[in-house]
Write a protein that holds these residues in place. Structure first.
Motif, PDB file in Angstrom:
ATOM      1  N   LEU A 192      34.662  37.439  40.134  1.00 50.73           N
ATOM      2  CA  LEU A 192      33.928  38.054  41.238  1.00 50.73           C
ATOM      3  C   LEU A 192      32.409  37.944  41.080  1.00 50.73           C
ATOM      4  O   LEU A 192      31.682  37.947  42.086  1.00 50.73           O
ATOM      5  CB  LEU A 192      34.332  39.527  41.389  1.00 50.73           C
ATOM      6  N   ARG A 193      31.928  37.836  39.859  1.00 42.08           N
ATOM      7  CA  ARG A 193      30.475  37.716  39.653  1.00 42.08           C
ATOM      8  C   ARG A 193      29.929  36.469  40.353  1.00 42.08           C
ATOM      9  O   ARG A 193      28.757  36.429  40.737  1.00 42.08           O
ATOM     10  CB  ARG A 193      30.151  37.654  38.151  1.00 42.08           C
ATOM     11  N   ARG A 194      30.778  35.470  40.514  1.00 47.80           N
ATOM     12  CA  ARG A 194      30.331  34.238  41.191  1.00 47.80           C
ATOM     13  C   ARG A 194      30.092  34.461  42.672  1.00 47.80           C
ATOM     14  O   ARG A 194      29.446  33.637  43.319  1.00 47.80           O
ATOM     15  CB  ARG A 194      31.379  33.124  41.002  1.00 47.80           C
ATOM     16  N   ASP A 197      28.960  37.542  43.895  1.00 50.81           N
ATOM     17  CA  ASP A 197      28.011  38.652  44.120  1.00 50.81           C
ATOM     18  C   ASP A 197      26.880  38.183  45.015  1.00 50.81           C
ATOM     19  O   ASP A 197      26.355  37.070  44.860  1.00 50.81           O
ATOM     20  CB  ASP A 197      27.425  39.136  42.790  1.00 50.81           C
ATOM     21  N   ARG A 198      26.520  39.060  45.955  1.00 52.48           N
ATOM     22  CA  ARG A 198      25.436  38.713  46.888  1.00 52.48           C
ATOM     23  C   ARG A 198      24.170  39.490  46.547  1.00 52.48           C
ATOM     24  O   ARG A 198      24.228  40.561  46.009  1.00 52.48           O
ATOM     25  CB  ARG A 198      25.875  39.053  48.322  1.00 52.48           C
ATOM     26  N   LEU A 236      36.614  40.411  37.046  1.00 52.40           N
ATOM     27  CA  LEU A 236      35.165  40.587  37.206  1.00 52.40           C
ATOM     28  C   LEU A 236      34.409  39.294  36.918  1.00 52.40           C
ATOM     29  O   LEU A 236      33.387  38.999  37.557  1.00 52.40           O
ATOM     30  CB  LEU A 236      34.664  41.702  36.293  1.00 52.40           C
ATOM     31  N   ALA A 237      34.919  38.500  35.961  1.00 44.25           N
ATOM     32  CA  ALA A 237      34.270  37.214  35.657  1.00 44.25           C
ATOM     33  C   ALA A 237      34.291  36.299  36.874  1.00 44.25           C
ATOM     34  O   ALA A 237      33.328  35.573  37.144  1.00 44.25           O
ATOM     35  CB  ALA A 237      34.961  36.551  34.476  1.00 44.25           C
ATOM     36  N   GLN A 296      34.093  49.537  41.857  1.00 43.91           N
ATOM     37  CA  GLN A 296      33.028  48.733  41.254  1.00 43.91           C
ATOM     38  C   GLN A 296      32.065  48.189  42.309  1.00 43.91           C
ATOM     39  O   GLN A 296      30.859  48.141  42.101  1.00 43.91           O
ATOM     40  CB  GLN A 296      33.661  47.560  40.475  1.00 43.91           C
ATOM     41  N   TYR A 297      32.616  47.786  43.454  1.00 45.83           N
ATOM     42  CA  TYR A 297      31.787  47.189  44.506  1.00 45.83           C
ATOM     43  C   TYR A 297      31.495  48.163  45.650  1.00 45.83           C
ATOM     44  O   TYR A 297      30.892  47.776  46.645  1.00 45.83           O
ATOM     45  CB  TYR A 297      32.449  45.914  45.032  1.00 45.83           C
TER      46      TYR A 297
END
Length: 217
Positions: free
Chosen positions: A212-214, A216-217, A209-210, A23-24
């Motif tokens: 990790l969205r915090r 995200d760069r 994912l909820a 995903q990343y």
């Protein structure tokens, strides 16, 4: 994204690690894979590790750390990575901090997959392996149509020693003893996020994912 994934055996770390890495678009850095690669390629570090392994001794932290550092310096890890199986103790966590600081970066987050011990025992002890083709079935989640027989090749199914309840409980005990201090280390630094790892694979992925969205760069 630079993150560490921790969790007990049977928590679904391998499945989730593969998804997060894809995903990343970052490499999944597993200590097991690093060891196999170095030993298989007969690198200097691999030869040193093999010397300890052949003698039935634990590979020292210094060798493990050197392998991880070498892996993180490779080009594909420049924009991020997912560490799976490292750090295993506070000493390794402190060294990782130093390595990243030297590189002018730091961890974004440490994800701990949380699952009840009895659920882990149910997940792992239900596995049955085919003695002929190696296909793995599960008595609850993926049973063969004939008990004790592989649908794929007709071979006999058996329970591996590693999948016996008493062995699993011992592995969980060792995990708790080794990992609890590492979890505490990252919690004190405000890096730890606990993820409920019960339920469906997709449900766990959505919770990850909820979080990790915090970051995200």
């Amino acid at each position: 994204m630079r993150l560490v994934l921790v969790g007990p055996p049977g928590a679904g770390k391998g499945t989730q690690a593969q998804f997060i890495a894809a995903q990343y678009d970052v490499p999944q850095v597993s200590t097991g894979d690093i060891f196999r690669a170095n030993v298989g390629q007969s690198t200097p570090l691999g030869l040193e590790a093999k010397r300890y392994m052949d003698a039935g001794e634990l590979v020292p932290d210094s060798v493990t750390i050197a392998m991880v550092e070498d892996r993180l310096l490779q080009d594909d890890a420049a924009k991020g990575f997912l560490l799976d199986g490292f750090p295993r103790n506070v000493a390794q966590a402190e060294v990782l901090d130093t390595l990243l600081e030297r590189a002018g970066t730091s961890l974004d987050v440490v994800l701990e997959l949380v699952v009840d011990d009895e659920e882990v025992v149910r997940r792992l002890s239900g596995r049955r392996t085919c003695s002929s083709c190696g296909r793995v079935w599960h008595v609850d989640f993926d049973p063969s149509s004939v008990e004790g027989q592989c649908d794929h090749c007709g071979g006999t199914l058996f329970q591996r020693d590693d999948d016996k309840p008493e062995t699993i409980r011992r592995r969980l005990q060792v995990y708790a003893e080794q990992t609890a201090p590492v979890v505490g280390f990252y919690a004190e630094r405000g890096l730890l996020e606990r993820i409920d790892a019960t339920g469906t694979v997709d449900g766990v992925t959505a919770r990850i994912l909820a979080v990790l969205r915090r970051f995200d760069r």
